[in-house]
Design an enzyme around this catalytic site. Structure first.
Site, PDB file in Angstrom:
ATOM      1  N   HIS A  53      18.718  -1.506  -6.050  1.00 55.56           N
ATOM      2  CA  HIS A  53      18.961  -1.994  -7.604  1.00 55.56           C
ATOM      3  C   HIS A  53      17.960  -3.180  -8.267  1.00 55.56           C
ATOM      4  O   HIS A  53      17.854  -3.962  -7.256  1.00 55.56           O
ATOM      5  CB  HIS A  53      20.276  -2.511  -8.255  1.00 55.56           C
TER       6      HIS A  53
ATOM      7  N   TYR B 153      30.114   6.854 -17.120  1.00 55.98           N
ATOM      8  CA  TYR B 153      29.619   6.164 -16.738  1.00 55.98           C
ATOM      9  C   TYR B 153      29.361   6.402 -14.910  1.00 55.98           C
ATOM     10  O   TYR B 153      30.237   5.974 -14.339  1.00 55.98           O
ATOM     11  CB  TYR B 153      29.475   5.039 -17.220  1.00 55.98           C
ATOM     12  N   ILE B 154      27.714   6.344 -14.541  1.00 52.69           N
ATOM     13  CA  ILE B 154      27.434   6.767 -13.100  1.00 52.69           C
ATOM     14  C   ILE B 154      28.059   5.308 -12.328  1.00 52.69           C
ATOM     15  O   ILE B 154      28.395   5.302 -10.672  1.00 52.69           O
ATOM     16  CB  ILE B 154      26.038   7.198 -13.095  1.00 52.69           C
TER      17      ILE B 154
ATOM     18  N   SER C 149      20.861   2.691 -10.865  1.00 48.69           N
ATOM     19  CA  SER C 149      21.487   3.055  -9.429  1.00 48.69           C
ATOM     20  C   SER C 149      21.597   4.725  -9.089  1.00 48.69           C
ATOM     21  O   SER C 149      21.685   5.240  -8.415  1.00 48.69           O
ATOM     22  CB  SER C 149      23.339   2.538 -10.117  1.00 48.69           C
TER      23      SER C 149
ATOM     24  N   CYS D 209       1.661  -4.901 -34.543  1.00 46.31           N
ATOM     25  CA  CYS D 209       0.626  -3.710 -35.251  1.00 46.31           C
ATOM     26  C   CYS D 209      -0.438  -3.883 -34.487  1.00 46.31           C
ATOM     27  O   CYS D 209      -0.669  -4.034 -33.356  1.00 46.31           O
ATOM     28  CB  CYS D 209      -0.146  -5.172 -36.504  1.00 46.31           C
TER      29      CYS D 209
END
Length: 735
Positions: free
Chosen positions: A286, A395-396, A312, A139
């Site tokens: 990574h 997907y990469i 990546s 909040c």
């Protein structure tokens, strides 16, 4: 809204005539179409059995008269069993009356007045209740919620806030749920509050999230009190790291393992920096690296700029910039497809002489990349090629070889977890009657479908904010033409299944939830619900990092003592970057300001908390993978966080990138006599595709298509041509 702005709003309203219902105010607060009818509120009630007799009930409920000055609360006495129809309908009836009350007020200003009137009815919370344990997270203003169970087994709620608007929200919820049975409280969902139609656009949205976040806190406290009454042992908390301006506190052995290397060995840092400078070596790593490696790299970056930790996609971009800046070698800390991508991108850019090295002589695999190279995935692509107007969105996190072979079967574009939805929506808008085939991550594919199905329930205006070319009709029409592979998962994100979700629901439902797009559906749904009330994020590792940064900065800007709790729904290696980010934010805050603590929770399966002993009760022998000993497979170097039952909080393949391997590779570079690291070099692809073309050349094309999309927000014309000509001349169209 903070307390000062709330006071300003209150003063302005008091200066306004009560007859201002004819005002032409453009405020969108409580913007309810006059003709809209309150929707029905279906509730499924589950009855708890209490030992105590339940008899007298005090019902706080506003009358149907919408005039604030006549509003009173009545107390009625009735002997009702909580399982009787009359008792079961009390909360839904009160909520319907509240909805009708606000719907009867057609002017925004009148609805604000009514909300402030409710705020005036809320008794102030004593100082004993205004404690950190009662703070409601998420909040903008400070909100406190206290909950108890009375002698009849009914829930008693008290709330308060330093904002008058927020007090009004709390007062409304307390009027509905105070003196309700636990099952009645838990039956009310955040979606039921949508019938109140108090949605606020833009920056004001945070005020509406108060409805939802206070309700979620009511649920959490109710569950805890019911468990205590029934003698149910509480869930053990997940391990966590608490980050403050003064330091870091680890809770639990798993967190201690993660924290061990956040303050790295200075001698190791100096050794690495010296060899990187001497031999002009760049390092790309990574986010999922081992904490020891990330700790060393983070410290070394202060002395050598050519070190970058990222997801990546950015790794290859960073390697290219390092080559342009004069680095003669690039060391890649990741799985093999990442070093392949770096090698190919450098070759494409003319940096063939820059050496690229992996961190192991062994293969560093990836469960997702392996799934995309399986025979079943090739069959999936063959099916796609037989459908007209087909596009493969891959997907990469797959190998260059997979991308090349796929692209010759069906036109292919790569994607990341942060751009996959936009890629798919743009493709459907740009190519009529398109079929999209996503792969290989099954969880992400299923989550994309769920997300699009949820969009069919949004307004056209809300959908246009996501993608301007779409509306509810277009989203409905594309769903039958969206396909996804159903047999590929990340072994790390597979962890976040039913057991973990149940524990989060019980103990952390009021915390900020972060989830990678690859998590199973249960965790995805939980994070999406949190996202709708401003308490969650679903996306890439970078999206998660940005979300945490934004929330911490918001807390610092409010200059109020606060404790922020984030559940980390992705690989635990992310914690190093998170800690560095948070400590930098806390350190840059004004001295003498508010005290903000940030807790990072690792939602690790209980079966995943294993020891490093080679005499494991599982009976499995340790396995050596490069420089890493894995007591349990899949597992990590330290053994913490993994088991054959619960999956991993850490990627075993990523942990093959050890500090000793990095130092070994760096020290042996330029050594023409010693061939100790020849097997560490990322080899160039000499293979050819079935059509006789270079794997590296064809495999880079889907990546370049994605680059074009990121820059222009449109699919490249070449790719559109390939899609449209697939069915007539599949092979010759790929040029």
């Amino acid at each position: 809204m903070d307390s000062s702005s709330a006071a300003t709003t209150t003063m302005r309203l008091r200066a306004t005539s009560s007859s201002s219902s004819s005002s032409s105010s453009s405020s969108s607060f409580f913007s309810i179409p006059p003709t809209q009818k309150p929707s029905s509120l279906p509730f499924k009630l589950r009855t708890f059995r209490f030992r105590r007799h339940q008899s007298l009930k005090c019902i706080q409920s506003p009358p149907s008269d919408p005039t604030p000055k006549n509003l009173t609360f009545s107390c009625s006495a009735a002997t009702l069993s909580p399982s009787s129809p009359a008792a079961a309908d009390l909360v839904p009836s009160k909520l319907r009356r509240l909805v009708s009350e606000f719907h009867s007020l057609t002017e925004p200003l009148d609805r604000v007045k009514r909300l402030l009137h409710y705020a005036a009815l809320l008794p102030p919370l004593p100082d004993s209740g205004r404690v950190d344990a009662n703070r409601v997270m998420g909040c903008t203003a400070q909100v406190w919620l206290d909950a108890k169970m009375d002698h009849d087994g009914k829930m008693r709620f008290a709330a308060d806030s330093d904002s008058e608007i927020t007090r009004g929200f709390c007062s409304c919820l307390v009027s509905v749920l105070d003196v309700a049975a636990p099952e009645e409280v838990l039956a009310v969902k955040t979606d039921d509050l949508a019938a109140l139609n108090v949605g606020l656009p833009g920056a004001q949205r945070s005020r509406v999230n108060t409805w939802h976040n206070v309700l979620v806190s009511m649920h959490k406290k109710t569950k805890a009190l019911v468990a205590e009454l029934q003698g149910t042992p509480p869930f053990e908390p997940f391990p966590s790291l608490v980050i403050t301006a003064d330091g870091i506190q680890a809770k639990g052995s798993y967190a201690e393992t993660q924290a061990r290397y956040l303050f790295p060995d200075e001698d190791k840092v100096e050794e690495l920096v010296n060899v990187l400078k001497e031999k002009k070596i760049g390092v790309v790593a990574h986010f999922y690296m081992d904490p020891e490696v990330q700790g060393i790299l983070t410290a070394a970056k202060k002395h050598w700029p050519h070190i970058y930790i990222s997801d990546s996609l950015v790794m290859a971009d960073s390697a290219l910039e390092m080559a342009k800046d004069g680095c003669e070698f690039i060391t890649v800390l990741g799985v093999d497809f990442m070093s392949e991508n770096v090698r190919a991108i450098l070759d494409q850019a003319g940096f063939q002489k820059v050496g690229v090295y992996r961190m192991s002589s062994e293969r560093i695999g990836c469960s997702l990349a392996d799934a995309a190279s399986s025979p079943s995935y090739m069959s999936y692509l063959e099916n796609a090629s037989r459908s007209p107007q087909s596009l493969h969105v891959v997907y990469i996190n797959t190998s260059l070889e997979t991308k090349a072979y796929a692209h010759e079967v069906v036109p292919t574009i790569t994607c990341t977890s942060s751009n996959v939805v936009q890629t798919i929506l743009q493709a459907f808008s740009q190519v009529p009657d398109l079929n999209v085939w996503y792969g290989p991550d099954s969880y992400m594919g299923a989550n994309i479908r769920v997300l699009l199905e949820q969009m069919t329930k949004m307004t056209d205006e809300e959908i246009a904010e996501i993608h301007p070319a779409h509306n509810r009709d277009s989203i409905r029409s594309l769903l039958p033409r969206l396909h996804y592979y159903q047999d590929g998962t990340c072994i790390v994100h597979h962890l976040f299944g039913n057991e973990v979700v149940n524990r989060i629901n019980e103990m952390y439902c009021d915390a900020f939830l972060t989830a990678h797009f690859e998590v199973p559906g249960e965790m995805f749904a939980l994070a999406m619900e949190a996202k709708r009330r401003g308490m969650g994020v679903v996306g890439s590792t970078q999206n998660i990092l940005d979300f945490i940064k934004h929330k911490v900065q918001d807390a610092l800007d409010r200059n109020i003592n606060d404790h922020l709790q984030f559940v980390l729904g992705t690989e635990s290696g992310m914690v190093t970057s998170i800690v560095a980010l948070v400590r930098n934010l806390l350190g840059s805050a004004k001295s003498g300001g508010a005290k903000v603590n940030v807790e990072i929770v690792f939602p690790v399966s209980s079966d995943s908390m294993t020891s490093t002993s080679t005499n494991s009760s599982s009976g499995l022998s340790p396995v050596k993978m490069g420089d890493v000993i894995l007591p349990v497979i899949p597992g990590v170097a330290s053994g913490e966080g993994c088991s054959i039952h619960g999956g991993c909080a850490s990627c075993p393949y990523m942990k093959m990138n050890s500090l000793s391997s990095l130092l070994k590779v760096c020290h042996h570079l330029r050594d023409e006599i010693d061939n100790a690291i020849s097997t560490y070099e990322a080899a160039r692809f000499k293979l050819q595709t079935p059509n006789g073309k270079s794997v590296a050349e064809v495999g880079c094309e889907p990546i370049l298509h994605m680059r074009h999309f990121q820059a222009s927000k449109k699919l490249p014309e070449k790719l559109v041509f390939q899609i449209c000509n697939l069915s007539t001349n599949r092979k010759s169209s790929i040029s």
